[in-house]
Enzyme design. Structure first.
Site: not given
Length: 303
Positions: A17, A62, A183, A232, A260
């Protein structure tokens, strides 16, 4: 007409379920708490005949899966501690149904934060202040009683307006991206960390809520304070700090979409909005970068 089954086999099965929604209210004197969950319970085991021979005698319905979740939610004091609650469900399933070999539980914990009224926490009123959710996945196997717990946080939206750069990347004839030393850095954090044990009692002793709060704090503190050379590098710093602090964690994964914000060209309006004068940005919905990594221990976690 029956199909020719001589050249095929049933490779994998799982059923149960999904989207079992529940709200658990804790009444503690004048103060109340609430926990809202979305739960999935799936089963696997000696159920092949239900697929291959239309044999429903092996099917735990279920609807029974849904009732199991609600029954344990009523009886358990641990609904708010979703990793323990999920283990209670998987343990019950394997005890109740001898032909079931694997129980899988996935839980999403929806965010409700206590409201402040006149500067004080209100005893029974809450607000959904953001789409961040807490998650967990628990798999319990009958063979060897192996239990794998994955805790996580999703949809944690963060942004900083400086302290992020991206330069020195590989360039060829297809590269049009310009280097930047300053940035906006924004992402929606999707993070998951793993615990593995062959003893349910061992995992019951893990302070899952405290580790969740700690990983979230490491994530947000590192995001804010790291002079980021790239998504990263910042991600890896988050991961290594989490593993260093919590010996119970075997591995930790992040997926960070790079949301961005692009400086608008306002030169046609006679306005300078570039370089150090950039103040107006366009939130670019897509395409977006997507950076992922999993960091694991070379030796086993200490559970």
């Amino acid at each position: 007409m029956s199909a020719n089954n001589q050249n095929v086999y049933l490779k994998a099965t799982r059923y149960g379920k999904d989207l079992v929604r529940l709200m658990r209210v804790y009444r503690e004197g004048q103060t109340q708490r609430c926990t809202e969950l979305t739960v999935r319970l799936l089963l696997d085991g000696a159920i092949e005949s239900s697929y291959t021979h239309a044999d429903n005698s092996v099917v735990v319905t279920t609807d029974t899966c849904k009732n199991t979740v609600n029954m344990i939610a009523k009886r358990s004091p641990n609904v708010d501690n979703i990793e323990l609650f999920a283990q209670e469900i998987t343990e019950h399933v394997l005890k109740q149904y001898a032909h079931i070999s694997h129980a899988y539980v996935d839980i999403i914990k929806h965010k409700w934060s206590r409201l402040n009224v006149d500067g004080k926490p209100h005893p029974h009123s809450f607000v959904r202040d953001g789409e961040e959710v807490q998650t967990c996945s628990v798999v319990q196997e009958r063979a060897g009683n192996k239990i794998t717990v994955k805790s996580g946080l999703k949809n944690l939206l963060v942004l900083k307006t400086t302290g992020s750069a991206f330069h020195g990347f590989y360039k060829d004839q297809y590269t049009t991206l310009t280097e930047t030393w300053d940035r906006i850095f924004s992402t929606s954090v999707d993070c998951e960390w793993v615990f593995v044990a062959h003893d349910a009692n061992t995992l019951r002793r893990v302070n899952f809520p405290a580790i969740h709060d700690s990983v979230k704090k490491i994530t947000t503190d590192t995001f804010a304070t790291d002079d980021s050379a790239s998504v990263q590098a910042t991600m890896y710093l988050m991961q290594t700090q989490a593993l260093a602090k919590h010996a119970e964690i075997a591995e930790i994964s992040y997926a960070l979409p790079n949301k961005h914000y692009v400086g608008m060209d306002l030169s046609k309006l006679g306005l300078e909005n570039s370089g150090k004068n950039t103040e107006i940005y366009y939130p670019q919905a897509d395409p977006s970068g997507l950076i992922t990594a999993t960091v694991a221990r070379k030796s086993s976690s200490k559970l």
